[in-house]
Design an enzyme around this catalytic site. Structure first.
Site, PDB file in Angstrom:
ATOM      1  N   HIS A 148      -9.979  -2.036   3.017  1.00 14.75           N
ATOM      2  CA  HIS A 148      -9.197  -2.120   4.444  1.00 14.75           C
ATOM      3  C   HIS A 148      -9.972  -2.324   5.499  1.00 14.75           C
ATOM      4  O   HIS A 148     -11.392  -2.048   5.301  1.00 14.75           O
ATOM      5  CB  HIS A 148      -8.131  -0.843   4.601  1.00 14.75           C
ATOM      6  CG  HIS A 148      -8.971   0.409   4.669  1.00 14.75           C
ATOM      7  ND1 HIS A 148      -9.626   0.723   5.875  1.00 14.75           N
ATOM      8  CD2 HIS A 148      -9.413   1.387   3.457  1.00 14.75           C
ATOM      9  CE1 HIS A 148     -10.381   1.997   5.541  1.00 14.75           C
ATOM     10  NE2 HIS A 148     -10.100   2.185   4.172  1.00 14.75           N
ATOM     11  N   GLU A 202      -6.749   6.569  -1.351  1.00 12.59           N
ATOM     12  CA  GLU A 202      -8.000   7.020  -1.134  1.00 12.59           C
ATOM     13  C   GLU A 202      -8.229   8.529  -1.880  1.00 12.59           C
ATOM     14  O   GLU A 202      -7.308   8.918  -2.198  1.00 12.59           O
ATOM     15  CB  GLU A 202      -8.218   7.377   0.306  1.00 12.59           C
ATOM     16  CG  GLU A 202      -9.468   8.019   0.725  1.00 12.59           C
ATOM     17  CD  GLU A 202     -10.865   7.142   0.661  1.00 12.59           C
ATOM     18  OE1 GLU A 202     -10.938   7.097  -0.563  1.00 12.59           O
ATOM     19  OE2 GLU A 202     -11.207   6.640   1.519  1.00 12.59           O
TER      20      GLU A 202
END
Length: 220
Positions: free
Chosen positions: A12, A92
């Site tokens: 990202h 994550e």
């Protein structure tokens, strides 16, 4: 089996947490948005990916975090040629609910000394835990290749540590090799390309931040 021509891993764009680690004290990790710089990184990445995929179909898997969804939206692939699935196993590494900045900084120091793969955050996961769920995702991904109409491209929008662990599992890297590698930068990609020999290879390596340690070979 219709294996894709390429599997593209994307980190990202820069998030609020990358720019200011105090934000974790008041905003959940999964809710952090992209910064202006991060949106620019996603736009640049989108130009590269649209050129790479051209008019080919793409199977997309995206981490459920806000910053990965925003990155994918800004990338701007043709909606008529993509199949998007949110995949929680690509999230994550969990650090555990609200985070105190000073405590996190201290735990990162402990992790540097202990090792990124085995160190477990006090209320969260170790790198080994993330590896296990990446392994489970890969099993699902390989099953999807049995579809004769599977798209020729796979795009995975995820996080830096998860990208490294994906490649560790795919290429059977050792823990020592993994520990020596640095995360890709925000908005960077790595491509697993299918060669004429039927094997995948990385388009470019991860950078090393130190030399891999060697514990010796096990024989017998």
């Amino acid at each position: 089996m219709a294996r894709p021509h390429r599997i593209v891993l994307v980190r990202h764009g820069e998030s609020q947490g990358n720019a200011d680690d105090t934000v974790y004290e008041r905003t959940p990790d999964h809710a952090l948005a992209l910064t202006e710089r991060g949106r620019g990184q996603a736009e640049e990445l989108g130009s590269e990916l649209r050129e790479l995929f051209d008019r080919e179909r793409v199977s997309v898997y995206v981490s459920p975090y806000r910053r990965t969804h925003e990155t994918l939206r800004i990338i701007g692939l043709d909606k008529d040629r993509v199949r998007i699935r949110e995949e929680p196993r690509l999230r994550e590494q969990d650090w555990g609910n609200w985070q105190d900045r000073e405590d996190v900084r201290l735990q990162k120091e402990y992790r540097e000394a202990y090792g990124h793969f085995f160190y477990r955050f006090a209320q969260g996961e170790s790198g080994a835990d993330v590896y296990d769920r990446v392994d489970a995702f890969l099993e699902s991904l390989h099953r999807s290749f049995q579809d004769p109409n599977h798209p020729p491209n796979v795009l995975i929008v995820t996080h830096g540590l998860t990208m490294r662990l994906f490649c560790m599992r795919w290429f059977h890297w050792t823990v020592a090799e993994f520990e020596a590698l640095a995360n890709p930068g925000n908005g960077e990609k790595r491509i697993l390309e299918l060669g004429a020999d039927g094997r995948y290879a990385l388009d470019r390596p991860f950078e090393y931040w130190r030399r891999p340690e060697s514990y010796g070979a096990v024989t017998g």
